[in-house]
Design a protein around this motif. Sequence first.
Motif, mmCIF file in Angstrom:
data_model
loop_
_atom_site.group_PDB
_atom_site.id
_atom_site.type_symbol
_atom_site.label_atom_id
_atom_site.label_comp_id
_atom_site.label_asym_id
_atom_site.label_seq_id
_atom_site.Cartn_x
_atom_site.Cartn_y
_atom_site.Cartn_z
ATOM 1 N N GLY B 16 0.920 -1.067 -0.104
ATOM 2 C CA GLY B 16 -0.088 0.085 0.137
ATOM 3 C C GLY B 16 0.943 1.139 0.022
ATOM 4 O O GLY B 16 1.997 1.012 0.592
ATOM 5 N N TYR B 17 0.453 2.172 -0.560
ATOM 6 C CA TYR B 17 1.262 3.592 -0.510
ATOM 7 C C TYR B 17 0.360 4.588 0.279
ATOM 8 O O TYR B 17 -0.664 5.002 -0.118
ATOM 9 C CB TYR B 17 1.350 3.894 -2.067
ATOM 10 C CG TYR B 17 2.148 5.345 -2.334
ATOM 11 C CD1 TYR B 17 3.756 4.921 -2.192
ATOM 12 C CD2 TYR B 17 1.649 6.540 -2.712
ATOM 13 C CE1 TYR B 17 4.470 6.103 -2.464
ATOM 14 C CE2 TYR B 17 2.487 7.525 -2.708
ATOM 15 C CZ TYR B 17 3.875 7.365 -2.744
ATOM 16 O OH TYR B 17 4.650 8.479 -2.873
ATOM 17 N N LYS B 18 1.166 5.125 1.233
ATOM 18 C CA LYS B 18 0.506 5.878 2.359
ATOM 19 C C LYS B 18 1.513 6.777 2.728
ATOM 20 O O LYS B 18 2.761 6.556 3.024
ATOM 21 C CB LYS B 18 -0.391 5.099 3.339
ATOM 22 C CG LYS B 18 0.386 4.252 4.088
ATOM 23 C CD LYS B 18 -0.554 3.604 5.029
ATOM 24 C CE LYS B 18 -0.483 4.196 6.636
ATOM 25 N NZ LYS B 18 -1.170 3.413 7.583
ATOM 26 N N VAL B 65 -8.455 -6.548 4.753
ATOM 27 C CA VAL B 65 -8.283 -5.591 3.282
ATOM 28 C C VAL B 65 -8.527 -6.322 2.134
ATOM 29 O O VAL B 65 -8.907 -7.649 1.950
ATOM 30 C CB VAL B 65 -6.453 -5.375 3.401
ATOM 31 C CG1 VAL B 65 -6.263 -5.223 2.141
ATOM 32 C CG2 VAL B 65 -6.348 -4.515 4.133
ATOM 33 N N VAL B 67 -7.829 -6.455 -1.851
ATOM 34 C CA VAL B 67 -7.074 -6.019 -2.607
ATOM 35 C C VAL B 67 -7.505 -5.590 -4.128
ATOM 36 O O VAL B 67 -8.703 -5.850 -4.540
ATOM 37 C CB VAL B 67 -5.861 -7.161 -2.963
ATOM 38 C CG1 VAL B 67 -4.943 -7.334 -1.803
ATOM 39 C CG2 VAL B 67 -6.494 -8.328 -3.677
ATOM 40 N N VAL B 96 -3.225 -2.558 -2.839
ATOM 41 C CA VAL B 96 -4.222 -1.863 -2.335
ATOM 42 C C VAL B 96 -4.261 -0.269 -2.468
ATOM 43 O O VAL B 96 -3.152 0.137 -2.384
ATOM 44 C CB VAL B 96 -4.814 -2.131 -0.904
ATOM 45 C CG1 VAL B 96 -4.839 -3.491 -0.779
ATOM 46 C CG2 VAL B 96 -3.823 -1.656 0.080
ATOM 47 N N LYS B 97 -5.657 0.018 -2.902
ATOM 48 C CA LYS B 97 -5.691 1.572 -3.043
ATOM 49 C C LYS B 97 -5.795 2.007 -1.420
ATOM 50 O O LYS B 97 -6.384 1.165 -0.514
ATOM 51 C CB LYS B 97 -6.920 2.025 -3.782
ATOM 52 C CG LYS B 97 -6.635 1.776 -5.415
ATOM 53 C CD LYS B 97 -7.900 2.023 -5.987
ATOM 54 C CE LYS B 97 -7.848 1.872 -7.446
ATOM 55 N NZ LYS B 97 -7.044 2.946 -8.305
ATOM 56 N N PRO B 98 -5.581 3.275 -1.423
ATOM 57 C CA PRO B 98 -5.653 3.908 0.112
ATOM 58 C C PRO B 98 -6.984 3.688 0.681
ATOM 59 O O PRO B 98 -7.363 3.412 1.695
ATOM 60 C CB PRO B 98 -5.100 5.394 -0.214
ATOM 61 C CG PRO B 98 -4.544 5.406 -1.356
ATOM 62 C CD PRO B 98 -4.858 4.486 -2.338
ATOM 63 N N HIS B 101 -7.391 0.675 2.608
ATOM 64 C CA HIS B 101 -6.566 0.477 3.531
ATOM 65 C C HIS B 101 -7.653 -0.120 4.629
ATOM 66 O O HIS B 101 -8.528 0.344 5.128
ATOM 67 C CB HIS B 101 -5.774 1.561 3.979
ATOM 68 C CG HIS B 101 -4.582 1.741 3.219
ATOM 69 N ND1 HIS B 101 -3.671 2.737 3.328
ATOM 70 C CD2 HIS B 101 -4.168 1.021 2.206
ATOM 71 C CE1 HIS B 101 -2.820 2.531 2.677
ATOM 72 N NE2 HIS B 101 -2.890 1.602 1.950
ATOM 73 N N TRP B 114 0.353 -1.779 8.773
ATOM 74 C CA TRP B 114 1.299 -1.251 7.734
ATOM 75 C C TRP B 114 2.588 -0.880 7.858
ATOM 76 O O TRP B 114 3.019 -0.210 9.070
ATOM 77 C CB TRP B 114 0.638 -0.194 6.963
ATOM 78 C CG TRP B 114 -0.733 -0.531 6.287
ATOM 79 C CD1 TRP B 114 -1.988 -0.132 6.759
ATOM 80 C CD2 TRP B 114 -0.776 -1.055 5.000
ATOM 81 N NE1 TRP B 114 -3.126 -0.601 5.874
ATOM 82 C CE2 TRP B 114 -2.066 -1.293 4.684
ATOM 83 C CE3 TRP B 114 0.054 -1.576 4.112
ATOM 84 C CZ2 TRP B 114 -2.824 -1.762 3.662
ATOM 85 C CZ3 TRP B 114 -0.263 -2.143 2.835
ATOM 86 C CH2 TRP B 114 -1.795 -2.245 2.958
ATOM 87 N N LEU B 151 -1.970 1.781 -6.673
ATOM 88 C CA LEU B 151 -1.588 1.912 -5.249
ATOM 89 C C LEU B 151 -2.160 3.363 -4.943
ATOM 90 O O LEU B 151 -2.117 3.895 -3.764
ATOM 91 C CB LEU B 151 -0.182 2.095 -5.304
ATOM 92 C CG LEU B 151 0.552 0.550 -5.284
ATOM 93 C CD1 LEU B 151 2.005 0.714 -5.641
ATOM 94 C CD2 LEU B 151 0.394 0.127 -3.991
#
Lengths: 226, 226
Positions: B16-18, B65, B67, B96-98, B101, B114, B151
């Motif tokens: 995940g990108y956060k 979560v 995906v 996964v997209k934010p 999450h 995370w 992401l």
Amino acid sequence: MVRQNIKVAVDAVVFGYKDKALHVLLIKRDVEPYKDSWAIPGGLVLENESLEDAVERELKEETNVTVDYLEQLYSFGKPGRDPRNRVVSVTYFGLVKPEHHSIKADTDANDVAWFDINELPELAFDHAVILDMAKKRLRNKLTYEPIGFDLLADKFLFSDLEKLYMTILDKQIDRRNFRKKILSFGILEELKEKISEGRGRPANLFKFNHKQYFKLKEEGFLFDIK
Amino acid sequence: MVRQNIKVAVDAVVFGYKDKALHVLLIKRDVEPYKDSWAIPGGLVLENESLEDAVERELKEETNVTVDYLEQLYSFGKPGRDPRNRVVSVTYFGLVKPEHHSIKADTDANDVAWFDINELPELAFDHAVILDMAKKRLRNKLTYEPIGFDLLADKFLFSDLEKLYMTILDKQIDRRNFRKKILSFGILEELKEKISEGRGRPANLFKFNHKQYFKLKEEGFLFDIK
DNA sequence: ACAAAAGTGTTCGGGTTACACCCATGG
DNA sequence: CCATGGGTGTAACCCGAACACTTTTGT
């Protein structure tokens, strides 16, 4: 939790290059299900062997072939793909050099044989899907790793390499640009030996220089053929 | 032949990108072995579910979560990798997209969390190896498939995309050339909305146009970012 | 001398890289 | 008005694509 009873198998799609064509190693099944169908070699993994060991053992047992390159391809596990039990099959992708081509296959086409990739029989189970995936992997991999050399004899002609690429990528390649590109990598060793195949000017033999390739790879060099 | 008693499991490395950083979804084990260690989510496959179903079920159960992207990564089966039984683990790679999450992860860092990819704890079993392979796959895949969009939120800023690429590829990218390149593909939709994040000129929002991408892909278009 | 395959060099164009200045907003 | 991030164009260079003639051998 219910006790799980899934079997684990390995199967291998093995490619060989002979008679200027890409071939696949297949076996003829002698048990049900799919008795007498052609299938890719494989079988159940033993309790204490690694997956790679299992593949190599099965290949040796069923076909007498030793691969020169082996990598995992994909795992298939949809319920019902084997009519008897639930089987999860970890499939592999292998390459053999002509000098390691099975003696069995050469002398006895009854239960083991090399099939031209364009003249395949019906395959057992979901093996056609697996084979298809392997073909794609081969095509793809050929362009960014020097695996072509694992399909040729240790000493080979440039024209062999050319034909190999054209066959597998299924397209025309300019001889001059191809040679320039490959030679510019500096991973081939030009031998003093020349070979004359009937008519035409005799050609130089080449050898793939593994050491040099690994050295360059360490330094960040990327093999890449379009 | 001896009766085979190998278990089949699935495990998933979910990225995940956060907070402008790449994160991985981990769970804290509450049973032996490796009790209280962090591990990637996963578990045994049930008798009648596909491997993909098993991954999605385990992820839902253990982390809550869902995906947005899932693909098979590799299968691990060396004897001894699980101290109890022989386990062959088919691993997956998820994004996964934010907005997907896990709530669990956000509110309860006790058993699910995370982790910043650069601040990982010790992992159970051979999960560090698996994670490493997943990172390589992500880096690689990012360059030739538009998975970066899985992401990011549905609407995103160009600078988000830029940062995502720089973070994952771990290198500087020229803003102007990057934008030119991506826009030239014609797979982004520029929205009318602008967003102002504190200081600086407000930025345009963009959306990934899946339909257009699939259309171009059909026509032989290749996504490719160096 | 002719057919067949091997060996080689140059030109052109498109795409990637490098690079700097102006714009819109908030404080 | 200043700091911060957003938006844009151009020139140089390199690599890949296109392309044809000469060399060496066997017949």
